[in-house]
Write a protein that holds these residues in place. Structure first.
Motif, PDB file in Angstrom:
ATOM      1  N   SER A  97      66.761  35.956  57.883  1.00 20.66           N
ATOM      2  CA  SER A  97      67.131  36.818  56.761  1.00 20.66           C
ATOM      3  C   SER A  97      65.983  37.753  56.420  1.00 20.66           C
ATOM      4  N   SER A  98      66.303  38.869  55.783  1.00 22.73           N
ATOM      5  CA  SER A  98      65.275  39.813  55.370  1.00 22.73           C
ATOM      6  C   SER A  98      65.838  40.658  54.244  1.00 22.73           C
ATOM      7  N   SER A  99      64.988  41.453  53.619  1.00 21.97           N
ATOM      8  CA  SER A  99      65.437  42.317  52.541  1.00 21.97           C
ATOM      9  C   SER A  99      66.099  43.566  53.106  1.00 21.97           C
ATOM     10  N   VAL A 100      66.973  44.153  52.296  1.00 21.32           N
ATOM     11  CA  VAL A 100      67.662  45.384  52.669  1.00 21.32           C
ATOM     12  C   VAL A 100      67.528  46.368  51.515  1.00 21.32           C
ATOM     13  N   GLU A 101      67.165  47.598  51.818  1.00 20.04           N
ATOM     14  CA  GLU A 101      67.097  48.640  50.799  1.00 20.04           C
ATOM     15  C   GLU A 101      68.403  49.419  50.805  1.00 20.04           C
ATOM     16  N   VAL A 139      73.273  36.724  47.198  1.00 17.01           N
ATOM     17  CA  VAL A 139      72.425  37.884  47.482  1.00 17.01           C
ATOM     18  C   VAL A 139      71.804  38.340  46.168  1.00 17.01           C
ATOM     19  N   LEU A 140      70.468  38.337  46.116  1.00 16.49           N
ATOM     20  CA  LEU A 140      69.748  38.784  44.926  1.00 16.49           C
ATOM     21  C   LEU A 140      69.592  40.295  44.969  1.00 16.49           C
ATOM     22  N   VAL A 141      69.892  40.955  43.849  1.00 18.50           N
ATOM     23  CA  VAL A 141      69.756  42.414  43.738  1.00 18.50           C
ATOM     24  C   VAL A 141      68.586  42.701  42.809  1.00 18.50           C
ATOM     25  N   TYR A 142      67.552  43.355  43.334  1.00 17.22           N
ATOM     26  CA  TYR A 142      66.335  43.559  42.554  1.00 17.22           C
ATOM     27  C   TYR A 142      65.926  45.027  42.574  1.00 17.22           C
ATOM     28  N   ASP A 143      65.684  45.564  41.392  1.00 18.02           N
ATOM     29  CA  ASP A 143      65.228  46.941  41.240  1.00 18.02           C
ATOM     30  C   ASP A 143      63.742  46.916  40.892  1.00 18.02           C
ATOM     31  N   PRO A 144      62.859  47.284  41.830  1.00 16.54           N
ATOM     32  CA  PRO A 144      61.411  47.198  41.568  1.00 16.54           C
ATOM     33  C   PRO A 144      60.911  48.213  40.554  1.00 16.54           C
ATOM     34  N   TYR A 145      61.764  49.181  40.165  1.00 14.16           N
ATOM     35  CA  TYR A 145      61.356  50.176  39.174  1.00 14.16           C
ATOM     36  C   TYR A 145      61.925  49.881  37.788  1.00 14.16           C
ATOM     37  N   ASP A 146      62.697  48.797  37.663  1.00 10.66           N
ATOM     38  CA  ASP A 146      63.353  48.471  36.404  1.00 10.66           C
ATOM     39  C   ASP A 146      62.429  47.632  35.534  1.00 10.66           C
ATOM     40  N   ASP A 147      62.162  48.098  34.315  1.00  7.21           N
ATOM     41  CA  ASP A 147      61.280  47.377  33.408  1.00  7.21           C
ATOM     42  C   ASP A 147      61.964  46.187  32.737  1.00  7.21           C
ATOM     43  N   GLU A 148      63.286  46.112  32.845  1.00  9.74           N
ATOM     44  CA  GLU A 148      63.997  45.009  32.195  1.00  9.74           C
ATOM     45  C   GLU A 148      63.728  43.683  32.905  1.00  9.74           C
ATOM     46  N   GLY A 207      68.620  52.554  46.057  1.00  8.85           N
ATOM     47  CA  GLY A 207      67.578  52.364  45.059  1.00  8.85           C
ATOM     48  C   GLY A 207      67.326  50.936  44.632  1.00  8.85           C
ATOM     49  N   LYS A 208      67.889  49.971  45.377  1.00  4.12           N
ATOM     50  CA  LYS A 208      67.669  48.567  45.049  1.00  4.12           C
ATOM     51  C   LYS A 208      67.355  47.780  46.319  1.00  4.12           C
ATOM     52  N   LEU A 209      66.739  46.602  46.127  1.00  5.67           N
ATOM     53  CA  LEU A 209      66.451  45.707  47.234  1.00  5.67           C
ATOM     54  C   LEU A 209      67.397  44.511  47.171  1.00  5.67           C
ATOM     55  N   TYR A 210      67.900  44.099  48.333  1.00  4.06           N
ATOM     56  CA  TYR A 210      68.838  42.987  48.419  1.00  4.06           C
ATOM     57  C   TYR A 210      68.201  41.874  49.249  1.00  4.06           C
ATOM     58  N   PHE A 211      68.126  40.670  48.654  1.00  2.00           N
ATOM     59  CA  PHE A 211      67.558  39.506  49.328  1.00  2.00           C
ATOM     60  C   PHE A 211      68.641  38.438  49.459  1.00  2.00           C
TER      61      PHE A 211
END
Length: 435
Positions: free
Chosen positions: A248-252, A265-274, A255-259
């Motif tokens: 497995s690996s991350s996918v861009e 599947v985790l959805v992570y936004d590295p620019y989101d301050d929340e 504008g989001k990263l998927y793990f």
């Protein structure tokens, strides 16, 4: 009658005429042309030329796409690394044997221990992720702080990041990478606009692996603006488990990263301050995570399972492919089944031929490596020590041999080469937090 010298040499051409000529040349040739004169260097290095050049290349690319499949499109494993290079068949990327022009620098003696057998040294150099033609690679050695490098394999420009905040554990680490593009399309006519350097940035994301389901966990993020790593506590209301899966690996995507991990599947936004990360449930009946591959094809997020476990009632060497469907506002996303297939039916007699040549240590290691970014319904599939690029709909395929051990242990990262090499955004400062 006296003869006169002609003044119609290339040195006397106008900038418009030179630009028209340069737009039809491969990138490699243009890089060489920079050394001819200061005038050519200035012209080729200017963002306005890049915009015209890329507009020309994307117009050609649209014509190629409208013609359907391109059997000559370059794709190959970047040996000895776990990276699958995919390049549009365009004049800008006509490098001859493209493999000879891509490289990753040596990571030094610490990354190639003398007591490691030669067959395993390649797996110590690991590509974690790719974004807009740039790679993040390094060495995930247990009980060490990993040093990551951002690298352009075409121009060979490289940037070493400070050591990560925490040690690498035997359980592994999930790594994501997102870099702003160097250019983007302005309209449907393929007009290209260059993004100024001051407006470009990148993020490297690390999630130290954990096998239990957690509703909050630490995420480490490197910011190109600060040149530093920072640790954040991320909440995940539905819970996530990220025990390290070797395939497995991350996918861009958008504008989001998927793990992928723990059945979700985790959805992570590295620019989101929340700092809140939602999850997407895997399709009903999905088997073991290590049989899955997450990726992007034709702008849509896709998921595969291959081979499906025989205990699920499927025949041997069967697989499935889904596409993520975005529902209305407030509704959960869902997976749509696109393909259900058996590899022997797609490649016919070639299947038995490849199976008979399969060496002992490769048996049982078949899996889908990646989705084709440009060709719909097309996947890259590993079978034995061969890579099969096949269209699951038309059943057209091609086979190339690869004998690298690294494909057994690590995910294969698709490297989609852009029409013009992406410059690495330079951090304003690089401070090693361990210093």
């Amino acid at each position: 009658m006296a003869s006169t010298k002609s003044n119609s040499t290339i040195n006397n051409l106008s900038d418009d005429s030179l630009t028209e000529i340069f737009c039809k040349l491969p990138c490699k040739t243009l890089f060489s042309c920079k050394s001819v004169s200061k005038h050519w260097l200035t012209l080729i290095s200017h963002p306005n030329f890049h915009s015209q050049y890329l507009t020309h290349q994307h117009t050609l690319f649209q014509k190629i796409q409208s013609q359907g499949e391109d059997p000559d499109q370059p794709s190959f494993i970047l040996k000895p690394y776990n990276a699958l290079v995919i390049a549009p068949n365009l004049p800008s990327l006509q490098f001859g044997p493209l493999q000879n022009h891509l490289s990753l620098t040596s990571l030094g003696p610490d990354f190639e221990p003398a007591n490691i057998v030669p067959q395993l040294r390649s797996v110590l150099k690991f590509v974690f992720a790719c974004s807009n033609g740039l790679l993040v690679y390094g060495n995930p050695r247990p009980r060490h702080k990993c040093v990551y490098h951002v690298r352009n394999p075409l121009t060979k420009d490289s940037l070493e990041l400070p050591r990560a905040l925490t040690l690498c554990d035997h359980a592994g680490v999930l790594v994501g990478f997102m870099c702003d593009p160097y250019y983007h399309l302005v309209n449907e006519n393929a007009k290209v606009s260059i993004v100024p350097t001051s407006q470009r940035r990148f993020r490297v994301v690390r999630i130290p692996a954990f096998s239990d389901t957690r509703f909050a966990f630490d995420v480490e993020v490197f910011s190109s603006e600060t040149g530093k790593w920072k640790r954040f506590l991320v909440s995940c209301p539905k819970g996530f488990a990220c025990g390290f899966f070797l395939t497995s690996s991350s996918v861009e995507h958008e504008g989001k990263l998927y793990f992928m991990g723990g059945g979700r599947v985790l959805v992570y936004d590295p620019y989101d301050d929340e700092r809140e990360a939602p999850v997407i449930e895997l399709p009903c009946g999905f088997g073991e995570a290590y049989r899955g591959c997450l990726g992007v094809s034709c702008g849509r997020l896709q998921l595969s399972e291959f081979p499906i476990s025989p205990s699920s009632g499927f025949e041997a060497h069967s697989g499935r492919v889904w596409m993520l469907q975005h529902c209305g506002k407030g509704e959960e996303t869902r997976w749509e089944l696109l393909h259900e297939f058996r590899l022997p039916e797609i490649i016919g007699p070639v299947f038995q031929e490849l199976k008979s040549l399969e060496v002992e240590y490769m048996r049982g290691c078949s899996r889908i490596l990646a989705f084709h970014p440009y060709l719909k319904d097309t996947v890259f599939l590993k079978f034995g020590d061969n890579i099969i690029c096949c269209n699951l709909l038309t059943r057209r395929f091609r086979v190339c041999k690869y004998g690298g051990l690294s494909l057994l242990f690590y995910p294969v990262i698709p490297i989609v080469l852009p029409c013009w090499p992406t410059p690495i955004p330079s951090p304003s400062s690089l401070v090693d937090p361990s210093a």
